[in-house]
Design an enzyme around this catalytic site. Structure first.
Site, PDB file in Angstrom:
ATOM      1  N   ASP A 166       0.773  -1.227   0.000  1.00 21.54           N
ATOM      2  CA  ASP A 166       0.000   0.000   0.000  1.00 21.54           C
ATOM      3  C   ASP A 166       0.815   1.293   0.000  1.00 21.54           C
ATOM      4  O   ASP A 166       0.536   2.207  -0.768  1.00 21.54           O
ATOM      5  CB  ASP A 166      -0.940   0.012   1.211  1.00 21.54           C
ATOM      6  CG  ASP A 166      -1.903  -1.158   1.204  1.00 21.54           C
ATOM      7  OD1 ASP A 166      -1.809  -2.007   0.313  1.00 21.54           O
ATOM      8  OD2 ASP A 166      -2.757  -1.218   2.105  1.00 21.54           O
ATOM      9  N   GLU A 172      -0.570 -10.032  11.213  1.00 17.01           N
ATOM     10  CA  GLU A 172      -0.463  -9.491   9.860  1.00 17.01           C
ATOM     11  C   GLU A 172       0.990  -9.268   9.461  1.00 17.01           C
ATOM     12  O   GLU A 172       1.399  -9.563   8.334  1.00 17.01           O
ATOM     13  CB  GLU A 172      -1.233  -8.170   9.800  1.00 17.01           C
ATOM     14  CG  GLU A 172      -1.336  -7.549   8.432  1.00 17.01           C
ATOM     15  CD  GLU A 172      -2.181  -6.283   8.455  1.00 17.01           C
ATOM     16  OE1 GLU A 172      -2.499  -5.763   7.365  1.00 17.01           O
ATOM     17  OE2 GLU A 172      -2.525  -5.794   9.557  1.00 17.01           O
TER      18      GLU A 172
END
Length: 855
Positions: free
Chosen positions: A574, A825
């Site tokens: 991202d 994550e």
């Protein structure tokens, strides 16, 4: 909590026992589940809030409920003795978000002698309490009574608790059974102290008695970021024995009497069902009748299902017990994030994380899916296939109502409900402004081979590949049509036509904090909005030419480029440094080091530019490309060509696109040459993205003399994109040797050597990267997909021993990995500390792959 391996000592006498709704000839407790994988994930918890989060930063639900079989709710083990006798910490998934419905004391069983009133205090019992793959277990033993409770998920909406009470006394006894509980009263653990009712009056939670159970109903609610619920949603609790329920607001009490002869056992069952609407309620009530008619068969089917997962999944007989536990944890996490079909999702799917605020519900991303399905192919292939089907369910067709120009495109996120623009109930999580990298064929082929080699399902494998091949070809073609600005067969990442970053007439816009009002006024009618809520004022300015002028003149203090955000999302990384993301402090440090403090020159190295992609004959806008060819996307397209060439030879006669094998082989050869010729920097020995060379108009491609689109972007440092040619097999051995040398440099990527005993190697930015920060999402944290791509690439080019050492260090040093912590994550490269979402699917997928491929 005390975990004692105390066997239940029960004297068996010949008598009949009430079991479920019928008599049973078996007067002893059902056998306890046997497993070596106890408490692999900490399942204890006592939720106190509807949204009981771990922190403001991450906003994960604090506790890791067991959820299985595609169900939409979960349960916890009691956190301490006060909760013994129930699995009351119930988590609900309400369409797109998860919350806690109740604390640990909800529906907790208490026992007493119905004749004398003597209470059998289960909080003082010797307790053997544990979680295991697919089940929660409690065995509570006092000197007079023992209670054995086993919870499993038996349908895609219902969990089943088998409760066996054993009378350890010599006398026949009537036991008074009671249950009680309250719905959680408060809204959030993050400091906003309100009741649920004051925060969400429309949620309108209501309890009511039903025959031998409870119904909990909810009001219509479509909150943007917290609860989405239909007015006919319902949570059902049903017991197989006659019981009386009394409701007082959000509190209930229930009671029953069970006569049990001395030294014998009696078993009854309880179902818990989370249902989205009345149609589901009607269907599930019939299933509950069937469950109560033969409950043990449902418990056994759940047990058999997990035996099958483990038998297929635990294929590495050389792995250590600790590594096996990590593999089991990964399988449990992936199955826990599996949601069965609901709403506008027409088949099962797998979400990134049921406990992370924005990753729950049925929210499905392609980038996550390719990895999840690749792993699940080896133990749960049907869900793996459905997860991929969910991504392709909304593949854009040429008659699409919003973006017919994007035929073949895959949306970034699909959700429980379609957005209003597509005729649905609306969803803020839905996103189609970008797609994700093209690893789809990699995943589809892994499922195909697993079906044949590991499950002996050759016919299903053929149907699978016949189904998916035309869709994959359409997606492949979309990349070359809509994201290849210079038409050289190497697509760029970019942004689709979308109001998030362009006007209704298709002009890209940006938000800019200008140095002065005069600087903003110079853009005249191109200023289409402003925000004066902060200083300096932000201006919304349309037009690519204006954007380029802003960059060239540098008369701004800050800038927000929607297309840049979409491009980062499209890459799957991202806010990676290669897409121009860097903090203000880091940029100044870069300017000081590189340009003697000249910030404007430094900014130029980190600016990103865009071009419009249009249809040649009509000029219709297709979307936007960042003027940058990414080496990872080029590598993925290289392998995509290879997989499609393989599929073209395998699909049945008559399948669309079957004759294109040679074309795909040629495309792969061309891209491989291009990657090694154009994307490798010989001075630093690493692969990089390319900045497209353009003419003075700023957008027209002007390739270099060697036919490369431009030069490698060395200034923005090194990241995991540099080893993507190794993972995909596109690098030459000579180039791979140099890349691995950098990967193993303790001052670059080998953090486990630089920070011995704590560090995890292969972070998402090298330590020498100007934008490196171990706390920033894609500029330092260790993401396990890029980690896996790295060690697999190393192994493929002859560095298997180094790869195994790095993988070993990950398992040893990542916080909670070989303990009972949830898979996260990402991880801090310097300390191994957990970061980001809990119970994260693609981390789990890659840990499972590491277990299969290494050690």
């Amino acid at each position: 909590m005390k975990f004692k391996k105390k066997l239940l000592a029960v004297v068996i006498a010949s008598s009949f026992v009430l079991c479920a709704c019928h008599e049973s000839e078996d007067s002893q407790a059902p056998a306890l589940p046997s497993t070596e994988f106890k408490n692999v994930i900490d399942r204890q918890g006592d939720p106190r809030y509807l949204f009981d989060y771990d922190s403001e930063d991450y906003q994960n639900l604090k506790y890791n409920a067991l959820i299985d079989n595609g169900a939409w709710h979960g349960h916890l083990l009691p956190k301490d003795a006060s909760g013994y006798g129930g699995f009351g910490g119930i988590m609900q998934v309400s369409q797109e978000y998860a919350n806690f419905m109740s604390g640990e004391s909800f529906d907790k069983l208490t026992l007493s002698d119905a004749d004398t009133g003597e209470e059998f205090d289960l909080s003082t019992a010797d307790a053997n309490i544990y979680s295991m793959p697919g089940a929660l277990v409690q065995v509570l033993t006092t000197d007079k009574v023992s209670v054995q409770m086993i919870l499993r998920f038996v349908t895609d909406r219902t969990s089943l608790v088998e409760t066996t009470i054993t009378n350890l006394m010599d006398k026949n006894t009537s036991f008074a059974l009671s249950w009680s509980g309250d719905l959680v009263q408060d809204y959030s653990s993050l400091g906003d102290v309100q009741s649920v009712e004051s925060k969400y009056p429309e949620y309108n939670r209501r309890m009511a008695t039903i025959e031998n159970g409870l119904s909990i109903k909810f009001g219509e609610m479509k909150d943007t970021w917290t609860i989405r619920n239909d007015s006919d949603a319902e949570f059902l609790i049903k017991r197989s024995i006659d019981n009386v329920n009394v409701v007082d607001g959000r509190h209930f009490d229930a009671s029953a009497t069970q006569y049990i002869q001395g030294n014998t056992s009696s078993t009854f069952y309880t179902t818990y069902s989370n249902l989205h609407n009345n149609a589901e309620v009607v269907r599930e009530k019939q299933k509950i009748i069937a469950i109560f008619a033969n409950p043990r068969s449902y418990m056994q089917a759940s047990s058999d299902r997990w035996d099958s997962y483990l038998a297929h999944g635990l294929s590495n007989k050389d792995a250590s017990p600790e590594q096996q536990r990590v593999a089991v944890k990964a399988m449990m996490t992936l199955n826990g994030n599996w949601r069965s079909k609901a709403g506008d999702i027409k088949q099962s799917t797998v979400t990134p994380s049921v406990t992370a605020r924005y990753f729950s519900g049925a929210n499905t991303w392609p980038w996550d899916t390719w990895k999840q399905a690749y792993a699940m192919a080896h133990f749960n292939p049907d869900v793996a296939m459905d997860n991929i089907r969910t991504v392709f369910q909304n593949q854009i067709q040429d008659n699409d109502i919003i973006r017919p120009q994007d035929a073949g495109y895959l949306l970034d996120v699909a959700t429980y409900t379609l957005p209003e623009s597509r005729g649905g109930a609306g969803s803020e999580n839905w996103n189609e402004r970008n797609t994700k990298p093209s690893l789809a064929a990699w995943s589809v082929m892994e499922v195909y081979h697993a079906l044949i080699k590991e499950f002996e399902r050759k016919d299903d494998a053929q149907k699978w590949i016949d189904e998916m091949y035309p869709k994959l070809v359409a997606y492949h073609d979309w990349w070359l049509t809509n994201r290849d600005h210079n038409h050289n067969g190497v697509p760029e990442f970019g942004a689709a036509v979308d109001p998030a970053h362009n006007t209704e007439t298709g002009e890209m816009y940006v938000w800019v904090a200008m140095n002065s009002v005069e600087d903003a006024n110079a853009f005249g009618d191109s200023v289409i909005g402003k925000d004066e809520s902060s200083t300096p004022t932000w201006y919304k300015i349309k037009g690519l030419n204006n954007y380029n002028t802003i960059l060239d003149e540098g008369k701004y203090t800050d800038i927000s480029v929607g297309a840049q955000v979409a491009t980062g999302w499209e890459s799957g990384e991202d806010n990676a440094a290669r897409f121009g993301f860097i903090t203000e402090k880091q940029l100044q440090a870069y300017a000081d080091k590189t340009y003697a403090g000249d910030l404007k020159r430094a900014q130029a190295d980190w600016q990103v530019r865009f071009a419009e992609n249009r249809v040649g004959d009509t000029g219709a806008l297709l979307g936007f490309s960042m003027l940058q060819e990414s080496v990872d996307q080029a590598s993925y397209m290289y392998s995509d060509n290879q997989y499609l060439a393989e599929m073209a030879e395998l699909v049945s006669t008559g399948v669309e696109g079957k004759a294109r094998a040679k074309e795909f082989i040629t495309g792969a050869e061309k891209i491989k040459h291009y990657i090694n010729e154009c994307m490798f920097d010989t001075d630093s020995g690493f692969f990089y993205d390319i900045k497209l060379n353009v003419l003075s108009d700023g957008t027209t491609p002007a390739p270099l003399a060697n036919d490369c689109a431009g030069l490698p972007i060395v200034a923005r440092g090194r990241g995991p994109e540099g080893w993507s040619p190794l993972f995909n097999g596109a690098a030459t051995q000579e180039h791979a040797d140099l890349v691995v040398k950098t990967m193993l440099d303790p001052d670059e990527f080998d953090s486990s050597t630089h920070f011995p005993g704590a560090g995890i190697s292969l972070p998402t930015a090298s330590q020498s990267n100007p934008a490196y920060d171990p706390e920033i999402y894609w500029r330092g944290r260790v993401w396990l997909d890029q980690f896996y791509f790295g060690v697999k690439g190393m192994e493929s080019y002859g560095y298997g021993d180094d790869a195994r050492r790095i993988a070993d260090d990950l398992f040893e040093d990542a916080q909670g990995m070989i303990g009972d912590g949830a898979i996260r994550e990402n991880y801090n490269p310097e300390t191994g500390a957990v970061q980001g979402a809990t119970n994260f699917s693609w981390s789990s997928a890659h840990l499972f792959m590491l277990y299969r491929d290494f050690f």
